[in-house]
Design a protein around this motif. Structure first.
Motif, PDB file in Angstrom:
ATOM      1  N   ARG A 231      26.911 101.388 -81.753  1.00 34.99           N
ATOM      2  CA  ARG A 231      28.309 101.709 -81.494  1.00 34.99           C
ATOM      3  C   ARG A 231      28.716 103.069 -82.056  1.00 34.99           C
ATOM      4  N   SER A 232      27.763 103.785 -82.631  1.00 37.62           N
ATOM      5  CA  SER A 232      28.078 105.115 -83.179  1.00 37.62           C
ATOM      6  C   SER A 232      28.210 106.135 -82.051  1.00 37.62           C
ATOM      7  N   SER A 233      29.322 106.866 -82.039  1.00 38.39           N
ATOM      8  CA  SER A 233      29.531 107.811 -80.939  1.00 38.39           C
ATOM      9  C   SER A 233      28.547 108.982 -81.004  1.00 38.39           C
ATOM     10  N   ALA A 234      28.192 109.403 -82.207  1.00 41.14           N
ATOM     11  CA  ALA A 234      27.246 110.532 -82.316  1.00 41.14           C
ATOM     12  C   ALA A 234      25.839 110.094 -81.870  1.00 41.14           C
TER      13      ALA A 234
ATOM     14  N   TYR B  83      25.360 107.731 -79.642  1.00 38.45           N
ATOM     15  CA  TYR B  83      25.568 107.543 -78.190  1.00 38.45           C
ATOM     16  C   TYR B  83      25.376 108.886 -77.467  1.00 38.45           C
ATOM     17  N   ARG B  84      25.978 109.945 -78.019  1.00 35.36           N
ATOM     18  CA  ARG B  84      25.804 111.291 -77.420  1.00 35.36           C
ATOM     19  C   ARG B  84      24.339 111.653 -77.301  1.00 35.36           C
ATOM     20  N   THR B  85      23.619 111.416 -78.394  1.00 31.71           N
ATOM     21  CA  THR B  85      22.208 111.827 -78.431  1.00 31.71           C
ATOM     22  C   THR B  85      21.392 111.012 -77.432  1.00 31.71           C
TER      23      THR B  85
ATOM     24  N   HIS C 239      21.879  99.976 -89.505  1.00 31.39           N
ATOM     25  CA  HIS C 239      23.128  99.204 -89.448  1.00 31.39           C
ATOM     26  C   HIS C 239      24.181  99.842 -90.361  1.00 31.39           C
ATOM     27  N   LEU C 240      25.294 100.259 -89.778  1.00 28.95           N
ATOM     28  CA  LEU C 240      26.290 101.031 -90.536  1.00 28.95           C
ATOM     29  C   LEU C 240      27.190 100.179 -91.428  1.00 28.95           C
ATOM     30  N   VAL C 241      27.110  98.853 -91.248  1.00 29.50           N
ATOM     31  CA  VAL C 241      28.031  97.994 -92.011  1.00 29.50           C
ATOM     32  C   VAL C 241      27.274  97.054 -92.952  1.00 29.50           C
TER      33      VAL C 241
ATOM     34  N   GLU D 164      23.379 100.751 -94.141  1.00 27.23           N
ATOM     35  CA  GLU D 164      22.007 101.237 -94.378  1.00 27.23           C
ATOM     36  C   GLU D 164      21.938 102.765 -94.404  1.00 27.23           C
ATOM     37  N   GLN D 165      22.947 103.419 -93.804  1.00 28.34           N
ATOM     38  CA  GLN D 165      22.956 104.887 -93.788  1.00 28.34           C
ATOM     39  C   GLN D 165      23.142 105.487 -95.179  1.00 28.34           C
ATOM     40  N   LYS D 166      23.617 104.620 -96.120  1.00 28.09           N
ATOM     41  CA  LYS D 166      23.869 105.109 -97.484  1.00 28.09           C
ATOM     42  C   LYS D 166      22.692 104.833 -98.406  1.00 28.09           C
TER      43      LYS D 166
ATOM     44  N   ILE E 278      23.501 113.482 -95.850  1.00 28.64           N
ATOM     45  CA  ILE E 278      24.938 113.210 -95.668  1.00 28.64           C
ATOM     46  C   ILE E 278      25.178 111.716 -95.461  1.00 28.64           C
ATOM     47  N   GLY E 279      24.127 110.965 -95.067  1.00 32.22           N
ATOM     48  CA  GLY E 279      24.283 109.529 -94.876  1.00 32.22           C
ATOM     49  C   GLY E 279      25.043 109.181 -93.613  1.00 32.22           C
ATOM     50  N   LEU E 280      24.741 109.899 -92.540  1.00 29.63           N
ATOM     51  CA  LEU E 280      25.348 109.595 -91.236  1.00 29.63           C
ATOM     52  C   LEU E 280      24.240 109.507 -90.194  1.00 29.63           C
ATOM     53  N   VAL E 281      24.474 108.734 -89.130  1.00 30.13           N
ATOM     54  CA  VAL E 281      23.561 108.756 -87.989  1.00 30.13           C
ATOM     55  C   VAL E 281      24.158 109.682 -86.935  1.00 30.13           C
ATOM     56  N   PRO E 282      23.329 110.276 -86.086  1.00 25.38           N
ATOM     57  CA  PRO E 282      21.902 110.023 -85.869  1.00 25.38           C
ATOM     58  C   PRO E 282      20.993 110.987 -86.636  1.00 25.38           C
ATOM     59  N   THR E 283      19.711 110.621 -86.621  1.00 24.50           N
ATOM     60  CA  THR E 283      18.642 111.524 -87.037  1.00 24.50           C
ATOM     61  C   THR E 283      17.588 111.497 -85.940  1.00 24.50           C
TER      62      THR E 283
ATOM     63  N   GLN F 105      22.761 115.881 -87.068  1.00 21.42           N
ATOM     64  CA  GLN F 105      23.911 116.433 -86.347  1.00 21.42           C
ATOM     65  C   GLN F 105      23.634 116.389 -84.845  1.00 21.42           C
ATOM     66  N   SER F 106      24.365 115.528 -84.147  1.00 22.86           N
ATOM     67  CA  SER F 106      24.075 115.285 -82.728  1.00 22.86           C
ATOM     68  C   SER F 106      24.124 116.574 -81.889  1.00 22.86           C
ATOM     69  N   LEU F 107      25.068 117.472 -82.202  1.00 20.56           N
ATOM     70  CA  LEU F 107      25.151 118.679 -81.372  1.00 20.56           C
ATOM     71  C   LEU F 107      23.949 119.608 -81.611  1.00 20.56           C
ATOM     72  N   ALA F 108      23.491 119.652 -82.863  1.00 17.41           N
ATOM     73  CA  ALA F 108      22.286 120.444 -83.162  1.00 17.41           C
ATOM     74  C   ALA F 108      21.071 119.814 -82.487  1.00 17.41           C
TER      75      ALA F 108
ATOM     76  N   LEU G  67      33.862 105.917 -89.305  1.00 23.56           N
ATOM     77  CA  LEU G  67      33.870 104.715 -90.144  1.00 23.56           C
ATOM     78  C   LEU G  67      34.235 105.010 -91.604  1.00 23.56           C
ATOM     79  N   ARG G  68      33.615 106.032 -92.197  1.00 21.18           N
ATOM     80  CA  ARG G  68      33.852 106.249 -93.631  1.00 21.18           C
ATOM     81  C   ARG G  68      35.292 106.700 -93.905  1.00 21.18           C
ATOM     82  N   VAL G  69      35.891 107.392 -92.926  1.00 18.21           N
ATOM     83  CA  VAL G  69      37.297 107.795 -93.075  1.00 18.21           C
ATOM     84  C   VAL G  69      38.193 106.555 -92.988  1.00 18.21           C
TER      85      VAL G  69
HETATM   86  N1  LIG Z   1      28.893 115.401 -86.858  1.00 18.72           N
HETATM   87  C1  LIG Z   1      27.974 114.291 -86.929  1.00 18.72           C
HETATM   88  C2  LIG Z   1      28.749 113.015 -87.060  1.00 18.72           C
HETATM   89  C3  LIG Z   1      27.870 111.854 -87.465  1.00 18.72           C
HETATM   90  C4  LIG Z   1      28.704 110.614 -87.726  1.00 18.72           C
HETATM   91  O1  LIG Z   1      29.900 110.701 -88.033  1.00 18.72           O
HETATM   92  N2  LIG Z   1      28.071 109.445 -87.596  1.00 18.72           N
HETATM   93  C5  LIG Z   1      28.788 108.215 -87.832  1.00 18.72           C
HETATM   94  C6  LIG Z   1      28.676 107.292 -86.661  1.00 18.72           C
HETATM   95  S1  LIG Z   1      29.374 108.008 -85.226  1.00 18.72           S
HETATM   96  C7  LIG Z   1      28.227 107.528 -89.053  1.00 18.72           C
HETATM   97  O2  LIG Z   1      27.048 107.575 -89.323  1.00 18.72           O
HETATM   98  N3  LIG Z   1      29.113 106.862 -89.810  1.00 18.72           N
HETATM   99  C8  LIG Z   1      28.723 106.138 -90.964  1.00 18.72           C
HETATM  100  C9  LIG Z   1      29.767 106.196 -92.033  1.00 18.72           C
HETATM  101  O3  LIG Z   1      30.865 106.701 -91.782  1.00 18.72           O
HETATM  102  O4  LIG Z   1      29.461 105.717 -93.133  1.00 18.72           O
HETATM  103  C10 LIG Z   1      27.083 114.268 -85.679  1.00 18.72           C
HETATM  104  O5  LIG Z   1      27.551 114.718 -84.637  1.00 18.72           O
HETATM  105  O6  LIG Z   1      25.936 113.823 -85.770  1.00 18.72           O
END
Ligand SMILES: N[C@@H](CCC(=O)N[C@@H](CS)C(=O)NCC(=O)O)C(=O)O
Length: 217
Positions: free
Chosen positions: A8-11, A13-15, A32-34, A39-41, A51-56, A66-69, A111-113
């Motif tokens: 369900r992660s939009s970043a 999903y983009r990739t 699993h983000l929850v 698990e991202q942490k 940074i602890g975010l997906v995707p990689t 960083q999905s755009l990179a 999610l983290r926000v």
């Molecule tokens: N700018 C980053 C954003 C990555 C991002 O925000 N990933 C979210 C899911 S869409 C995430 O891992 N959230 C986990 C959290 O907030 O703890 C990218 O485009 O890859």
């Protein structure tokens, strides 16, 4: 290649959309983000992304976040299906639209926000939802105007680009949070067209192996 992501992660999903548009094979590794606080942490995943975010994306011995990179990397390596046009002005328009979604909207509804709003600042679920609706509507109103200038069947003319890849997951999220999308007919027309394309269908959250059972279909 390996893609670490969450259904369900939009970043993520983009990739996935980009990989499927380019018909590149990849192994999908769910993070699993929850569960268990996310698990991202965990230390193991943070070796891949501090940074602890997906995707990689892992491509051989090359690891990139960083999905755009990631998408620009794939576009450079596999230019047969171009996601960023070669014409400088068209490329700038595509990036502008992509960043409206990926830099202006997604980070403040991440999610983290949202967890910080409810967990630390103790806002109610109702206020959290009002936050999401406010920022979706602010961004979508402007994006709707941009599409009147640039769109055909896709965000920029009739060719699928990075702008479309960034739009679709944000519409998916807006629907998930029950934002009224009727004020955005142009966005919804483009979204409807993109949803009909095979690569976008394969990338859908519900089609991923880690999708929660009641969301599959
Ligand atoms: N700018 C980053 C954003 C990555 C991002 O925000 N990933 C979210 C899911 S869409 C995430 O891992 N959230 C986990 C959290 O907030 O703890 C990218 O485009 O890859």
């Amino acid at each position: 290649m390996k893609l670490y992501g969450y259904w369900r992660s939009s970043a993520s999903y983009r990739t996935r959309i980009a990989l499927h548009l380019k018909e590149l094979a990849f192994d999908y590794v769910p993070v699993h983000l929850v569960r268990g606080g996310g698990e991202q942490k965990q230390a193991d995943y943070k070796k891949l992304n501090p940074i602890g975010l997906v995707p990689t994306l892992v491509d051989g011995d090359f690891t990139i976040n960083q999905s755009l990179a990631i998408i620009e990397y794939l576009d450079t390596l596999h230019p047969d299906v171009r996601l960023i046009p070669t014409d400088p002005q068209q490329a700038a328009i595509v990036r502008m639209l992509a960043l409206d979604m990926a830099a202006e909207l997604q980070p403040i509804t991440n999610l983290r926000v949202l967890q910080y709003l409810t967990g630390t600042l103790k806002v109610t679920d109702e206020t959290r939802l009002a936050w999401i609706h406010h920022w979706v509507n602010t961004t979508f109103s402007a994006f709707e105007q941009r599409l009147h200038q640039h769109a055909g069947s896709c965000c920029v003319g009739d060719t699928v680009s990075l702008a479309d890849i960034c739009l679709v997951p944000q519409v998916y999220n807006a629907k998930r949070f029950k934002v009224d999308l009727s004020p955005y007919p142009k966005i919804m027309a483009v979204y409807k067209h993109l949803e009909s394309l095979a690569a976008f269908q394969r990338a859908r959250p519900e089609a991923q192996p880690d999708a929660e059972p009641d969301a599959k279909g």
